[in-house]
Design an enzyme around this catalytic site. Structure first.
Site, PDB file in Angstrom:
ATOM      1  N   ASP A  40       0.836  -1.211   0.000  1.00  0.00           N
ATOM      2  CA  ASP A  40       0.000   0.000   0.000  1.00  0.00           C
ATOM      3  C   ASP A  40       0.872   1.263   0.000  1.00  0.00           C
ATOM      4  O   ASP A  40       2.004   1.238  -0.483  1.00  0.00           O
ATOM      5  CB  ASP A  40      -0.944  -0.027   1.202  1.00  0.00           C
ATOM      6  CG  ASP A  40      -2.305   0.550   0.877  1.00  0.00           C
ATOM      7  OD1 ASP A  40      -2.384   1.778   0.693  1.00  0.00           O
ATOM      8  OD2 ASP A  40      -3.278  -0.215   0.796  1.00  0.00           O
ATOM      9  N   HIS A  47      -4.097   6.200   2.981  1.00  0.00           N
ATOM     10  CA  HIS A  47      -4.734   4.943   2.582  1.00  0.00           C
ATOM     11  C   HIS A  47      -4.160   3.744   3.320  1.00  0.00           C
ATOM     12  O   HIS A  47      -4.886   2.920   3.889  1.00  0.00           O
ATOM     13  CB  HIS A  47      -4.575   4.779   1.071  1.00  0.00           C
ATOM     14  CG  HIS A  47      -5.378   3.689   0.465  1.00  0.00           C
ATOM     15  ND1 HIS A  47      -4.954   2.383   0.401  1.00  0.00           N
ATOM     16  CD2 HIS A  47      -6.594   3.711  -0.134  1.00  0.00           C
ATOM     17  CE1 HIS A  47      -5.864   1.651  -0.204  1.00  0.00           C
ATOM     18  NE2 HIS A  47      -6.873   2.427  -0.544  1.00  0.00           N
ATOM     19  N   SER A  49     -11.139  -0.867  -1.363  1.00  0.00           N
ATOM     20  CA  SER A  49      -9.861  -0.794  -0.645  1.00  0.00           C
ATOM     21  C   SER A  49     -10.037  -1.071   0.840  1.00  0.00           C
ATOM     22  O   SER A  49      -9.117  -1.558   1.502  1.00  0.00           O
ATOM     23  CB  SER A  49      -9.231   0.592  -0.809  1.00  0.00           C
ATOM     24  OG  SER A  49      -8.663   0.743  -2.080  1.00  0.00           O
TER      25      SER A  49
END
Length: 908
Positions: free
Chosen positions: A189, A246, A560
Site C-alpha cells: 500500500d 490509505h 480498498s
C-alpha cells in the site's frame, strides 16, 4: 493477408498486454481539443504502459544471470547506440525475470515505438518465455468521508461505527476468542503511520508492525530518469496535500486497537511494503517486488487494495499472484471502485486465477455532519465532498436553489439560472464532471454546492472525492434527503428554503444504504465470463486510523477498505485452523466464506436479491464460516453465455460435523443485469441497469440431500437459461440454496451462479464506424476514404489512431498494406493483447504511429513478426488495418475477427 494475431503468437515468447495504448488522462478529457506542440510527449507521459520499460521472463531451466547479460548484450548490438540498462532482477521461484529500461532520445521518434522494437526482439531471444509491459497502477482511489482530529475523539457512540456485528466478527472475538494471534499479514500500500497509538507506536521486533520497508521513497515519479529511493522505513510520510492516508487506514481495519475501536484481527502481526510515493502512480513491477519480498518474509496473507480496470486475468502482477496463491499464501485483492461504469469493471489483479476478489458492502452506521431545512425540526446527514480536512471548507448557512431543469443545466454557464448568485445550489452529480459544475457555479456566484447521487448511498461519486481546494465549499447528501429537499424547493414558490449547517461530527444510522452492496463496487464478470467478485467485506463508510497529519481518525470508502476487512477475517480463520492452516488453500477458505455469506437486496425495502456479479457471494459471515459443519465446493458457478453454455456443474457437499445434516435444494433468483444499450449500438450502460426478468431454471440431480457425519455427496446442477431476448445479452443470476431441514444442526448454504443469454461473440469490439485517424491537434477525423499526409521529418504530422473499444478483446492485429496493390507488408504495431473496453467518461484512447512496421515472416506454423523495424518509404502510400478478435473467437476463423481499414497515408 499477413495472417492473424493467434498465428503470430504461436511462438513460445509472447509480448503480453496492451502496448502503446495511450490514455491521455493528464492531457485532455473527452471533448477538449489539444493545441500543444508537445502533445505527443504528453500522451506518452500519461500512458498506462511505461514506454521503454519491459519485464522479460525466462524459463526455469536456464541460468538467469548469464542469460540476462546475454540478452542485454544482444539488444545493445541490435539497437546500436541505444542506452539501456537492467533495473531489476527477479530471481524467485514465482518469477525469474529482469526489468530492462530503454532510454529514449536516440534517434527514435517516439519512446513507445522503440519500446515495441525492443519487445519484439526480446520475445525471440532463446530462453525467454514471456515479455510483459510495465503498467502504471493508479494510487487507490478511496472515497473520502468524514474526519476528526486527535482532539475530537469524544464523539458520542463512536463505537457504533464498528461493522463487526454485520459480519459476525464480534461473535468470533467473543465466543471463539480469536484475535489473529500468530498470523502475519503483508499489506502492499501507501505506507503506514506506525507511530499511531492504535497501530502499536513503533516498527520492528516486539511491535504490531514488524515487517516491511519503503520500495519507492517520496519523490519517485516513475519517469525515465527518476530512481526509487528505497529504505527500511515504510512510514506514510507525504504531506497533507499529497498523503491519502490509505495504507494507515487499511492497516487499522486489519489490526488496529484503541479505546472504542478494534480491528478485525487486533493481535495479528503486520508488514507494510510501501509501493506508492507522493506521486499518484506506481508500477506493477514495484508491486511484484513487494509481494515477493512479503512471501520471503513468510507472511500468511497478502492484502492488496490496488489495481486497474482490466478484466483479463493475464498480466505481470496477476501471473505472479496466481502462482503465490497456488503455493499456499492467502492472497486478497480489492475488486475495484468502478461499479458506476457498468459491467466488466472488476480489475486486475483481483481477477487473477486463485485469488480472492473482494466487493464492498456499506456500514450500518456513518460518521457525518448534520444540517437542517427551514420549517423542519429533523436533522439530515451530509459529508464534505472536498475530502480531507485540509481541503474542506465549512458549509455556510443560506438559501438553497436548484441548479435548473436538467442534470446538465450547470454544465454550461449559459443555462445556469440567475438565482444561483449568492445562494447554495442543489446539484445532481451527473450530466458532466462535477469539477465543471463547481467551476461554472462558482463563476455564476454560488456560495456553496450540495451534490447528490441517483443511488441509495451517502458514498460520494468518485469525481467528488477528487475535488480538492475548490473556491467554494462542496457537500454531498443522500438520495432520499435530496428528494425531500427538491420537493421543498419546488413547493416553496416565493418562500426561501434555508439550510443551517452544523460542523460537528455525529454518528448516524445509515438507513438509506446500510447492509447493501456499495454502488461504487465494481461489477463482473471477467471477459472470460468467470464470476467475479468472489466475496464482500465492509468497505462503505469505514471508520479507521489515519496518519497524524490527517487527524488520526476518519472514514473512507472503497473496496480498498473491504479487502483488508476480508484479509483480517482470513487471519481469524487461519488462527482457528491452527496447525492445519497450511492444508487449506486460498480457495478452500474462500468457499467457506461464500457458502455462508449474507445476500443483500438490490435496494432498500426490497426483497429482490442483488446480482452475484455485484455482491459476489455476499457479505462475509465469519462465525458461520468457522463453526458450521458442512461446506460445498466449488463456491460459485458460471454457466457462461448460451452459445458457449456450460450447462451442468457438479457440487460436492461435505459434512465435517458430528451430526446428520439435511438440505432441500432451491433456486434463489437474483435480479438480472442489462449491461448494454441494445438500441444504441451496444454501448455499455453506465451504471449497469438491474432488472427483474424471466429467471433461469435450475434442475438438480437430487432435491433433498442427507449426510451423516464425515459423509460426502455430489449433486449435479443444470441450467435452463431465461427466455429473454438474446440480442440484449441479459446477465442472469442467483444462488443455489441448500435450505437446511434441520436448522438447529446446520444453517443454509448458498452458491452464487450467473450466465448470459446470447452469444458474446456477436458483440462488436470497435465503436460504431470503427476507429479513425486524427492529427495531434485532434481537429480532424480521417476515415477510409481520406488521405493523410505524413511528413516523417515533422513530428506535428504524426498520425494518431483513435480506437474506442466497446468490448474487451484478447488480441488486436495491425497489418500494414501497400495502398496501390493491397499487398500486406507486415504489422504497424506489435500485438495489442488483453485490451479492456473503454467507458464514456474515460480518457481518449489514442495510439501514435511513427512510420515504421515489422515485416511478416512466413514459416511452417504461420506468420511471425521480424524483430527489425522498417521505415516506410517517401512517396509511397499505405493503409493500416485493425483486426480485433471477438470474445470467445476462434483465431483461425476469419469470421471471428472484426476488421477496419484506415485512410491512405501518403509519406513525405
Amino acid at each position: 493477408l499477413c495472417g492473424n494475431a493467434e498465428e503470430l503468437s504461436t511462438s513460445t515468447a509472447i509480448f503480453e498486454s496492451n502496448y502503446g495504448r495511450l490514455h491521455s488522462s493528464r492531457f485532455m478529457k473527452r471533448g477538449q481539443q489539444g493545441n500543444n506542440q508537445d502533445s505527443l510527449q504528453k500522451f506518452t507521459k500519461s500512458s498506462y504502459v511505461f514506454p521503454g520499460r519491459l519485464v522479460v521472463e525466462f524459463a526455469d531451466s536456464i541460468d538467469l544471470n548469464s542469460n540476462v547479460e546475454a540478452l542485454v548484450y544482444h539488444l545493445k548490438n541490435k539497437f546500436n547506440g541505444t542506452d539501456m540498462s537492467v533495473r531489476n532482477v527477479f530471481d524467485h521461484p514465482f518469477m525469474r525475470a529482469t526489468t530492462i529500461q530503454v532510454k529514449s532520445g536516440h534517434g527514435e521518434k517516439e519512446g513507445n515505438e522503440l519500446h515495441s522494437k525492443i519487445a519484439m526482439t526480446a520475445t525471440a531471444f532463446t530462453g525467454v518465455s514471456k515479455v510483459y509491459p510495465i503498467r502504471a497502477i493508479p494510487r487507490p482511489n478511496a472515497v473520502h468521508g468524514s474526519f476528526m482530529d486527535v482532539n475530537n475523539t469524544h464523539v458520542k457512540h463512536v463505537e457504533l461505527l464498528s461493522p463487526h456485528a454485520q459480519t459476525q466478527v464480534d461473535q468470533v472475538h467473543q465466543k471463539l476468542n480469536l484475535t489473529g494471534q500468530g498470523v502475519v499479514i503483508g499489506v502492499i500500500d501507501t505506507g503506514i503511520d506506525y507511530n499511531h497509538p492504535a497501530l502499536g507506536g513503533g516498527l520492528g521486533e516486539g511491535y504490531k508492525v514488524r515487517y516491511g520497508r519503503d520500495l519507492v521513497g517520496d519523490d519517485y515519479d516513475f519517469s525515465e530518469n527518476s530512481v526509487p529511493s528505497p529504505d527500511d522505513d515504510p512510514m506514510e510520510s507525504c504531506n497533507k496535500t499529497t498523503s491519502p492516508g490509505h495504507g494507515t487506514h487499511v492497516s487499522g481495519i486489519i489490526a488496529g486497537e484503541a479505546d472504542n475501536f478494534i480491528g478485525v484481527a487486533p493481535d495479528a502481526t503486520l508488514g507494510m511494503w510501501r509501493v506508492f510515493s507522493c506521486y499518484p502512480y506506481t508500477s506493477d513491477e514495484i508491486i511484484v517486488q513487494a509481494v515477493l519480498e512479503a512471501v520471503d518474509v513468510g507472511v500468511d496473507i497478502i492484502s492488496l487494495s490496488l489495481g486497474d480496470t482490466v478484466a483479463w486475468p493475464e498480466g505481470f502482477s496477476g501471473t505472479v499472484l496466481s502462482r503465490i496463491a497456488a503455493n499456499g499464501t492467502k492472497v486478497i485483492v480489492s475488486a475495484g471502485n468502478e461499479g458506476r461504469s457498468g459491467a466488466f469493471t472488476v480489475g486486475t489483479p483481483s481477477v487473477a486465477k486463485g485469488v480472492m476478489s473482494v466487493a464492498s458492502f456499506n456500514n450500518n452506521y456513518m460518521l457525518v455532519k448534520e444540517f437542517k431545512i427551514s420549517g423542519n425540526i429533523e436533522s439530515y446527514a451530509y459529508v464534505p465532498a472536498n475530502g480531507y480536512p485540509v481541503f474542506a471548507h465549512s458549509m455556510p448557512d443560506g438559501k438553497i436553489v436548484s441548479e435548473g431543469d436538467s442534470d446538465t443545466a450547470s454544465c454550461d454557464q449559459s443555462t445556469i439560472p440567475k438565482n444561483v448568485k449568492g445562494n447554495l445550489v442543489l446539484s445532481k452529480a451527473r450530466g458532466c464532471s462535477p469539477s465543471f459544475k463547481v467551476g461554472n457555479l462558482t463563476e455564476a456566484g454560488a456560495i456553496g454546492i450540495v451534490f447528490y447521487s441517483s443511488d441509495y448511498s451517502y458514498e460520494q461519486p468518485r469525481a467528488l472525492s477528487s475535488l480538492h481546494e475548490t473556491e467554494i465549499p462542496v457537500a454531498h447528501i443522500g438520495t432520499q434527503t435530496a428528494l425531500k429537499l427538491l420537493k421543498a424547493i419546488n413547493k416553496s414558490k416565493n418562500d426561501d428554503i434555508q439550510l443551517t449547517f452544523d460542523q460537528k461530527n455525529v454518528v448516524q444510522a445509515n438507513e438509506e444504504a446500510g447492509d447493501l452492496a456499495s454502488d461504487f463496487s465494481s461489477v463482473g464478470p471477467t471477459y472470460e465470463n468467470d464470476l467475479k467478485p468472489d466475496i464482500a467485506g465492509i468497505g462503505g463508510l469505514v471508520y479507521s486510523t489515519l496518519p497524524g497529519n490527517l487527524g488520526r481518525w476518519g472514514t473512507l470508502s472503497g473496496t480498498s477498505m473491504a479487502c483488508p476487512y476480508v484479509a483480517g477475517a482470513t487471519a481469524l480463520y487461519l488462527q482457528h485452523l491452527g496447525d492445519q492452516a497450511n492444508t487449506y488453500s486460498n480457495m478452500d477458505i474462500l468457499e467457506r466464506f461464500q457458502n455462508y455469506a449474507y445476500k443483500a437486496p438490490v435496494s432498500p425495502n426490497q426483497n429482490d436479491l442483488d446480482s452475484p456479479l455485484h455482491q459476489g457471494a455476499g457479505l462475509i459471515q465469519l462465525y458461520d464460516s468457522i463453526v458450521e459443519p458442512a461446506y460445498v465446493s466449488p463456491g460459485s458457478i458460471s454457466f457462461n453465455d448460451t452459445a458457449h453454455l456450460h450447462k451442468t456443474h457438479t457440487l460436492t457437499i461435505t459434512n465435517k460435523g458430528h451430526d446428520i445434516v439435511s438440505y432441500e435444494l432451491v433456486n434463489n433468483v437474483s435480479v438480472s443485469i442489462v449491461p448494454y444499450n441494445s438500441t444504441s449500438n451496444y454501448k455499455f450502460v453506465e451504471p449497469a441497469t438491474f432488472i427483474n426478468t424471466d429467471p433461469a431454471k435450475l434442475r438438480f440431480s437430487k432435491k433433498i440431500i442427507r449426510l451423516g457425519p464425515g459423509a460426502t455427496s455430489d449433486i449435479s446442477v443444470s441450467v435452463i437459461p431465461p427466455h429473454s431476448n438474446p440480442d440484449e445479452h441479459i446477465m442472469y443470476g442467483g444462488y443455489v440454496q441448500l435450505k437446511s431441514t434441520i436448522p438447529h444442526q446446520a444453517k443454509d448454504i448458498s452458491i452464487p451462479y450467473f450466465g448470459i443469454v446470447g452469444n458474446q461473440n456477436d458483440l462488436a469490439i470497435f465503436d460504431e464506424g470503427g476507429p479513425f485517424v486524427t492529427d495531434v491537434d485532434l481537429k480532424t477525423a480521417y476515415t477510409s476514404n481520406d488521405t493523410y499526409i505524413f511528413d516523417l521529418k515533422d513530428l506535428a504530422t504524426t498520425p494518431l489512431f483513435y480506437m474506442f473499444l466497446r468490448m474487451g478483446t484478447r488480441h488486436i492485429s495491425t497489418p500494414i498494406y501497400n495502398a496501390e496493390n493491397s499487398k500486406c507488408l507486415g504489422y504497424a504495431f506489435p500485438l495489442l493483447n488483453y485490451m479492456p473496453h473503454d467507458v464514456s467518461t474515460g480518457p481518449l484512447p489514442l495510439i501514435p504511429w511513427n512510420g515504421t512496421y515489422f515485416e511478416a515472416e512466413q514459416n511452417t506454423i504461420g506468420d511471425t513478426i521480424s524483430d527489425t523495424p522498417i521505415l516506410v518509404k517517401s512517396g509511397h502510400s499505405y493503409r493500416i488495418g485493425f483486426e480485433a478478435l471477438k470474445i470467445f473467437g476462434d483465431p483461425h476463423n476469419k469470421a471471428d475477427w472484426e476488421t477496419w481499414d484506415s485512410c491512405i497515408f501518403k509519406i513525405k
